[in-house]
Design an enzyme around this catalytic site. Structure first.
Site, short mmCIF file in Angstrom:
data_model
loop_
_atom_site.label_atom_id
_atom_site.label_comp_id
_atom_site.label_asym_id
_atom_site.label_seq_id
_atom_site.Cartn_x
_atom_site.Cartn_y
_atom_site.Cartn_z
N ARG A 5 72.61 38.51 28.71
CA ARG A 5 72.07 38.52 30.08
C ARG A 5 72.89 37.63 31.02
NH1 ARG A 5 65.57 38.85 29.35
NH2 ARG A 5 65.53 41.10 29.20
N LYS B 103 54.16 52.10 20.93
CA LYS B 103 52.88 52.55 21.49
C LYS B 103 53.03 53.65 22.52
CE LYS B 103 50.22 48.47 20.64
NZ LYS B 103 49.67 47.24 21.21
N GLY C 262 64.40 46.67 25.67
CA GLY C 262 64.96 45.64 24.79
C GLY C 262 65.29 46.15 23.40
N GLY D 76 61.13 46.10 31.07
CA GLY D 76 59.97 46.45 31.89
C GLY D 76 60.37 47.06 33.21
P1 AMP Z 1 58.49 49.31 22.14
O1 AMP Z 1 58.57 47.86 22.49
O2 AMP Z 1 57.19 49.95 22.49
O3 AMP Z 1 59.69 50.10 22.58
O4 AMP Z 1 58.46 49.35 20.53
C1 AMP Z 1 59.49 48.85 19.73
C2 AMP Z 1 58.93 48.58 18.38
O5 AMP Z 1 58.39 49.76 17.85
C3 AMP Z 1 59.94 48.12 17.37
O6 AMP Z 1 59.69 46.78 17.06
C4 AMP Z 1 59.73 49.02 16.17
O7 AMP Z 1 59.68 48.33 14.95
C5 AMP Z 1 58.37 49.62 16.46
N1 AMP Z 1 58.20 50.91 15.78
C6 AMP Z 1 59.05 51.95 15.78
N2 AMP Z 1 58.60 52.93 14.98
C7 AMP Z 1 57.44 52.51 14.45
C8 AMP Z 1 56.52 53.08 13.53
N3 AMP Z 1 56.72 54.28 13.02
N4 AMP Z 1 55.42 52.36 13.20
C9 AMP Z 1 55.23 51.14 13.74
N5 AMP Z 1 56.07 50.54 14.61
C10 AMP Z 1 57.17 51.22 14.96
#
Ligand code: AMP
Length: 392
Positions: free
Chosen positions: A36, A197, A350, A373
């Site tokens: 950054r 999520k 990220g 974000g």
């Molecule tokens: P996000 O911050 O919403 O983009 O999510 C990123 C996170 O999603 C990472 O830390 C991944 O480990 C997690 N992730 C990806 N695939 C899965 C999965 N199948 N089950 C649980 N967590 C996941």
């Protein structure tokens, strides 16, 4: 409307308040990743070359509105000092007597780094008196903190109403690259959306459905979509409250003529752990006691085919739990496919950046956004307060 650009401004001898995003990760009080800081260097070098007297300010972590030594900017200053070829000083306060005095002592081309903006609760409150005190440190305001542009804080929004204001080079690049995705992108346009999520990505999918030709879903969020279609997902990550909305999104994509793809096979684990037992199973194969942790080889092949023919690609969120090596191949394969594609490629968020770095393909991506974000909110179609304030 065009962002006011720094390049055309004469700032020689002027004090410039430069808001940057030096919110870098710290490990035992040391900067563990200086990306950054490096991304803002072109703006800083330009200001120094122009003979500006540069006052740099950033937030770091979440110190809860009061001084907290573990979030001091001092270690960041120590790293930053080694990256520029001019005199750099550090102010232990933000708006106090010391900061005012040191900012007045700056000579042309010199830099002062202020303590953490969030040591004052008025920063996040966007308090007018605090904005005024920040503005008193300078004659001109430059915002290069794209990563904080979705926040209406004193240093990202309030101050822009008090001084002649300009976008830094990084801010300008981020907005230009992300805007080009939303206005007349070259087709076929492919959105790859993953991450944990579905709730945090629903708005972005909704906005992109209107613009893209293909949506490829991966990561934990895929399982809420699959469950909404009555496909067994075992113990996979699910957001029950979002099943209906997930189902509706698939319908909406169909109506809009968008090719909406979900994983057709999975690498599953018997626990959420780096040493989980694993199996590769097809669409119907996730049994109770197992959870989907990565996309499988058939899904990878399906997604690679779409990526190969794309003219524009936006990617946000990993395809699996790539932090565990056993469940990284899906994300690595997609990173490689994106990097090999001839499309204009933009990666944000990220974790996608960490995935791109893990696959060592960063230099083959058209634009890697520095703002997780902020880039997500931009792609959702929201107006970012830090950008709107520059357009005033
Ligand atoms: P996000 O911050 O919403 O983009 O999510 C990123 C996170 O999603 C990472 O830390 C991944 O480990 C997690 N992730 C990806 N695939 C899965 C999965 N199948 N089950 C649980 N967590 C996941």
């Amino acid at each position: 409307m065009q962002l006011p650009r720094l390049e055309n401004e004469d700032v020689k001898g002027k004090r410039v308040f430069l808001r940057v995003d030096f919110n870098v990760p710290l490990d035992n009080g040391k900067v563990s990743d200086k990306t950054r800081i490096e991304k803002t260097l072109p703006t800083i070098e330009l200001l120094v070359k122009k003979g500006a007297r540069v006052v740099i300010a950033s937030h770091l972590g979440r110190p809860k509105g009061k001084p907290d030594p573990q979030y001091s900017m001092e270690p960041v200053y120590e790293v930053f000092k080694g990256l520029v070829k001019t005199s750099v000083n550090f102010s232990k306060d933000v708006i106090g007597e010391n900061a005012v005095k040191l900012s007045k002592e700056l000579k042309d081309g010199e830099i002062l780094v202020l303590e953490n903006l969030r040591f004052h609760k008025e920063e996040e409150e966007n308090a007018p008196a605090f904005s005024k005190s920040l503005a008193a440190l300078a004659d001109v305001y430059v915002n290069d903190a794209f990563g904080a542009a979705h926040r209406a804080h004193a240093s990202t929004e309030g101050i822009a109403h008090l001084l002649p204001s300009f976008a830094g080079l990084l801010m300008y690049k981020e907005i230009t690259e992300l805007s080009s995705l939303l206005s007349r992108p070259a087709k076929p346009f492919v959105a790859i959306i993953g991450g944990s999520k579905v709730s945090s990505k629903i708005s972005v999918i909704k906005n992109l459905i209107e613009k893209v030709d293909h949506i490829l879903i991966g990561g934990g969020m895929a399982y809420t979509f699959l469950k909404s279609r009555a496909i067994p997902v075992g113990n996979s990550l699910i957001e029950k409250d979002f099943e209906v909305e997930a189902f509706q999104l698939i319908e909406r994509a169909g109506v809009a003529g968008v090719d909406f793809q979900l994983p057709v096979d999975h690498v599953i684990g018997d626990k959420f752990s780096a040493d989980a037992k694993t199996k590769t199973v097809d669409k119907m194969g996730i049994l109770d006691g197992w959870m989907g942790m990565d996309i499988g080889p058939k899904t990878i092949a399906n997604y690679e085919k779409v990526i190969k023919n794309a003219a524009t690609i936006v990617w946000n969120g990993p395809m699996g739990v790539f932090e565990f090596d056993k469940f990284a191949p899906g994300t690595m394969a997609i990173a490689k496919a994106v990097s090999k594609s001839k499309a204009r490629t933009v990666v944000g968020g990220g974790d996608s950046i960490a995935a791109i770095n893990k696959a060592k393909v960063e230099d083959k991506i058209t634009h890697v956004s520095t703002g997780g974000g902020a880039s997500l909110e931009f792609l959702e179609g929201k107006k970012l307060p830090g950008v709107v304030a520059l357009l005033k």
